[in-house]
Motif scaffolding. Structure first.
Motif, PDB file in Angstrom:
ATOM      1  N   VAL A 156     123.500 -12.052  36.838  1.00 29.08           N
ATOM      2  CA  VAL A 156     122.700 -10.860  37.143  1.00 29.08           C
ATOM      3  C   VAL A 156     122.624  -9.962  35.916  1.00 29.08           C
ATOM      4  N   LYS A 157     123.747  -9.805  35.208  1.00 35.79           N
ATOM      5  CA  LYS A 157     123.748  -8.984  34.003  1.00 35.79           C
ATOM      6  C   LYS A 157     122.913  -9.610  32.891  1.00 35.79           C
ATOM      7  N   ASN A 158     122.994 -10.931  32.785  1.00 35.14           N
ATOM      8  CA  ASN A 158     122.180 -11.618  31.775  1.00 35.14           C
ATOM      9  C   ASN A 158     120.687 -11.457  32.061  1.00 35.14           C
ATOM     10  N   ALA A 159     120.339 -11.534  33.327  1.00 33.69           N
ATOM     11  CA  ALA A 159     118.931 -11.344  33.708  1.00 33.69           C
ATOM     12  C   ALA A 159     118.471  -9.939  33.340  1.00 33.69           C
ATOM     13  N   SER A 160     119.369  -8.965  33.499  1.00 34.14           N
ATOM     14  CA  SER A 160     119.027  -7.583  33.153  1.00 34.14           C
ATOM     15  C   SER A 160     118.767  -7.438  31.655  1.00 34.14           C
ATOM     16  N   VAL A 161     119.540  -8.164  30.851  1.00 32.68           N
ATOM     17  CA  VAL A 161     119.333  -8.153  29.392  1.00 32.68           C
ATOM     18  C   VAL A 161     117.948  -8.696  29.043  1.00 32.68           C
ATOM     19  N   ALA A 162     117.577  -9.795  29.685  1.00 37.94           N
ATOM     20  CA  ALA A 162     116.264 -10.397  29.435  1.00 37.94           C
ATOM     21  C   ALA A 162     115.134  -9.475  29.881  1.00 37.94           C
ATOM     22  N   PHE A 163     115.311  -8.866  31.029  1.00 37.94           N
ATOM     23  CA  PHE A 163     114.289  -7.931  31.532  1.00 37.94           C
ATOM     24  C   PHE A 163     114.063  -6.778  30.545  1.00 37.94           C
ATOM     25  N   ASN A 164     115.151  -6.226  30.050  1.00 37.09           N
ATOM     26  CA  ASN A 164     115.045  -5.079  29.155  1.00 37.09           C
ATOM     27  C   ASN A 164     114.357  -5.435  27.842  1.00 37.09           C
TER      28      ASN A 164
END
Length: 225
Positions: A156-164
């Motif tokens: 979930v945190k990795n996905a947030s990095v990609a989104f940002n």
């Protein structure tokens, strides 16, 4: 009978040239002055330049359109006239297309150089697929194992990095916010063993992710969507 009539008529005309000249003199002078004034006014009018209004592109188009409609009504000129009227709008549209194309190329460049972030997103798609299959079977315990119980889970945190990194427009960022909110609701619903709320939250999460990939141009680059 004729003599009285002639004598009466003669009374309207002076009998001598001197009296005629004396009585008509002021009238002739007045008439001459009026003629001079008329000639002066005519000369001033003819010599005065008529001001010509400055023609802008729009006013020229309107003049041309008016003339065309009068002289060529019904002769198929409407398309040409409309094209001239819309010239300014077409230029603005062309500029917008150029800017949009530039932004799209820049976004493609960012995506091409973001292999790690695309890997994070691919893992996100796989995880959501596993969660969806578990929810479809009403197996919330299996869904909980994948979710990890909180938004601090690594994927979930990795996905947030990609989104940002890959989100630039307001629309894209709005979908990211929707996804983050719905994934938090999904985790909470699974923890509470609320099947119906879990299904609603899952659909919201998947929908937000799909909209985001369409906006960013990642459609087709991630398997499983």
């Amino acid at each position: 009978m004729a003599t009285p009539f002639l004598s009466t008529a003669n009374s309207f005309f002076p009998s001598s040239s001197s009296s005629s000249s004396t009585s008509l003199g002021p009238a002739l002078v007045s008439l001459n002055n009026q003629n001079v004034q008329r000639r002066t006014l005519c000369k001033a009018f003819n010599e005065s330049p008529i001001p010509i209004p400055a023609l802008t592109k729009r006013s020229f188009s309107l003049c041309f359109i008016t003339t065309s409609l009068v002289l060529a009504a019904g002769n198929g000129c409407s398309d040409a006239v409309a094209a001239i009227l819309e010239a300014d709008d077409d230029e603005e549209l062309l500029e917008k297309v150029k800017k949009d194309r530039k932004k799209r190329l820049e976004k493609q460049g960012v995506i091409s150089s973001s292999g790690k972030e695309k890997g994070y997103l691919q893992d996100l798609v796989y995880k959501l697929s596993q969660i969806g299959q578990a929810i479809d079977k009403n197996d919330l315990s299996a869904a909980s194992l994948v979710l990890g119980g909180s938004t601090d889970t690594e994927w979930v945190k990795n996905a947030s990095v990609a989104f940002n990194k890959l989100s630039s427009s307001a629309e894209e960022k709005t979908q990211v916010e929707t996804f983050n909110s719905s994934i938090a609701s999904l985790i909470s619903s699974v923890t509470e063993n609320d099947v119906e709320s879990t299904k609603v939250a899952f659909v919201e999460s998947a929908t937000a992710l799909e909209k985001w990939t369409n906006l960013t141009g990642l459609t087709g680059q991630l398997k499983g969507l």
